[in-house]
Write a protein that holds these residues in place. Structure first.
Motif, PDB file in Angstrom:
ATOM      1  N   ASP A  19     -50.454 -16.437  34.439  1.00 48.00           N
ATOM      2  CA  ASP A  19     -50.353 -15.325  33.612  1.00 48.00           C
ATOM      3  C   ASP A  19     -49.293 -14.056  32.661  1.00 48.00           C
ATOM      4  OD1 ASP A  19     -51.095 -14.623  35.911  1.00 48.00           O
ATOM      5  OD2 ASP A  19     -53.285 -13.591  35.372  1.00 48.00           O
ATOM      6  N   GLU A  20     -48.269 -14.407  33.940  1.00 47.63           N
ATOM      7  CA  GLU A  20     -47.034 -13.624  33.945  1.00 47.63           C
ATOM      8  C   GLU A  20     -46.423 -12.839  32.486  1.00 47.63           C
ATOM      9  OE1 GLU A  20     -47.050 -16.262  35.632  1.00 47.63           O
ATOM     10  OE2 GLU A  20     -46.439 -16.250  37.617  1.00 47.63           O
ATOM     11  N   THR A  21     -46.104 -11.145  32.166  1.00 53.58           N
ATOM     12  CA  THR A  21     -45.463 -10.854  30.737  1.00 53.58           C
ATOM     13  C   THR A  21     -44.551 -11.353  31.399  1.00 53.58           C
ATOM     14  OG1 THR A  21     -45.472  -9.046  32.267  1.00 53.58           O
ATOM     15  CG2 THR A  21     -47.195  -9.823  30.844  1.00 53.58           C
ATOM     16  N   TYR A  22     -43.330 -11.689  29.831  1.00 53.69           N
ATOM     17  CA  TYR A  22     -41.814 -11.466  29.792  1.00 53.69           C
ATOM     18  C   TYR A  22     -41.663 -10.291  30.421  1.00 53.69           C
ATOM     19  CZ  TYR A  22     -43.022 -14.266  25.885  1.00 53.69           C
ATOM     20  OH  TYR A  22     -43.447 -15.563  24.998  1.00 53.69           O
ATOM     21  N   SER A  32     -33.361  -5.612  34.149  1.00 53.10           N
ATOM     22  CA  SER A  32     -34.688  -4.119  33.258  1.00 53.10           C
ATOM     23  C   SER A  32     -34.593  -4.416  32.114  1.00 53.10           C
ATOM     24  CB  SER A  32     -33.724  -2.270  33.861  1.00 53.10           C
ATOM     25  OG  SER A  32     -34.081  -2.051  32.616  1.00 53.10           O
ATOM     26  N   PRO A  33     -36.045  -4.515  31.542  1.00 54.40           N
ATOM     27  CA  PRO A  33     -36.270  -3.823  29.782  1.00 54.40           C
ATOM     28  C   PRO A  33     -35.165  -3.463  29.277  1.00 54.40           C
ATOM     29  CG  PRO A  33     -38.398  -4.265  31.732  1.00 54.40           C
ATOM     30  CD  PRO A  33     -37.294  -3.590  32.368  1.00 54.40           C
ATOM     31  N   ARG A  43     -36.814 -14.324  17.803  1.00 50.71           N
ATOM     32  CA  ARG A  43     -37.086 -12.876  17.488  1.00 50.71           C
ATOM     33  C   ARG A  43     -37.167 -12.991  19.137  1.00 50.71           C
ATOM     34  NH1 ARG A  43     -41.058 -14.718  12.361  1.00 50.71           N
ATOM     35  NH2 ARG A  43     -39.460 -15.547  11.554  1.00 50.71           N
ATOM     36  N   PRO A  44     -37.242 -10.893  18.664  1.00 50.87           N
ATOM     37  CA  PRO A  44     -37.280 -10.074  20.143  1.00 50.87           C
ATOM     38  C   PRO A  44     -39.126 -10.364  20.076  1.00 50.87           C
ATOM     39  CG  PRO A  44     -36.340  -8.675  18.215  1.00 50.87           C
ATOM     40  CD  PRO A  44     -36.860 -10.238  17.915  1.00 50.87           C
ATOM     41  N   VAL A  45     -39.474 -10.431  20.821  1.00 54.34           N
ATOM     42  CA  VAL A  45     -41.223  -9.857  22.090  1.00 54.34           C
ATOM     43  C   VAL A  45     -41.289  -9.159  23.053  1.00 54.34           C
ATOM     44  CG1 VAL A  45     -41.218 -12.643  21.230  1.00 54.34           C
ATOM     45  CG2 VAL A  45     -40.845 -11.354  24.027  1.00 54.34           C
ATOM     46  N   PRO A  46     -42.047  -8.162  22.384  1.00 53.36           N
ATOM     47  CA  PRO A  46     -42.443  -6.900  23.683  1.00 53.36           C
ATOM     48  C   PRO A  46     -42.542  -7.390  25.360  1.00 53.36           C
ATOM     49  CG  PRO A  46     -44.258  -7.222  21.971  1.00 53.36           C
ATOM     50  CD  PRO A  46     -43.109  -8.502  21.791  1.00 53.36           C
ATOM     51  N   GLU A  47     -41.976  -6.607  25.527  1.00 51.12           N
ATOM     52  CA  GLU A  47     -41.888  -7.406  27.172  1.00 51.12           C
ATOM     53  C   GLU A  47     -43.483  -7.423  27.742  1.00 51.12           C
ATOM     54  OE1 GLU A  47     -39.766  -4.897  26.349  1.00 51.12           O
ATOM     55  OE2 GLU A  47     -38.392  -6.131  26.411  1.00 51.12           O
ATOM     56  N   VAL A  51     -46.343 -14.610  28.436  1.00 49.72           N
ATOM     57  CA  VAL A  51     -45.726 -15.530  28.576  1.00 49.72           C
ATOM     58  C   VAL A  51     -46.192 -17.017  27.640  1.00 49.72           C
ATOM     59  CG1 VAL A  51     -43.960 -17.235  29.232  1.00 49.72           C
ATOM     60  CG2 VAL A  51     -44.254 -14.806  29.989  1.00 49.72           C
ATOM     61  N   ASP A  52     -45.517 -17.006  26.473  1.00 49.03           N
ATOM     62  CA  ASP A  52     -46.782 -17.921  25.725  1.00 49.03           C
ATOM     63  C   ASP A  52     -45.886 -18.876  24.972  1.00 49.03           C
ATOM     64  OD1 ASP A  52     -45.797 -16.636  23.560  1.00 49.03           O
ATOM     65  OD2 ASP A  52     -47.451 -16.284  22.452  1.00 49.03           O
ATOM     66  N   THR A  53     -44.230 -19.125  25.918  1.00 45.34           N
ATOM     67  CA  THR A  53     -43.591 -20.290  25.404  1.00 45.34           C
ATOM     68  C   THR A  53     -42.361 -20.556  26.729  1.00 45.34           C
ATOM     69  OG1 THR A  53     -41.664 -20.073  23.520  1.00 45.34           O
ATOM     70  CG2 THR A  53     -41.735 -18.884  24.964  1.00 45.34           C
TER      71      THR A  53
END
Length: 65
Positions: A19-22, A32-33, A43-47, A51-53
């Motif tokens: 269940d981690e985020t980018y 660092s973001p 395409r850019p994704v919000p940090e 994560v779904d890929t």
């Protein structure tokens, strides 16, 4: 899920995520973001999104020198 994180022009890392985020992925690769853009399918994704890929590209915007 297994995720490949490609830091463009540098190296590639593989991680098991649940269940981690980018942003969590960026922390593990010590970036660092504020200095990168996280890209999924070009395409850019919000940090802060989960994560779904299975493949993430990280583009460094700022580089020391």
């Amino acid at each position: 899920m297994q995720v490949t994180v490609e830091v463009v022009g540098e190296d590639t890392h593989e991680f098991d995520v649940t269940d981690e985020t980018y942003a969590d992925l960026l922390e593990v690769v010590e970036l660092s973001p504020h200095e990168v853009s996280v890209m999924v399918e070009g395409r850019p994704v919000p940090e802060d999104q989960p994560v779904d890929t299975d493949h993430v590209r990280v583009l460094r915007l700022i580089r020391g020198g």
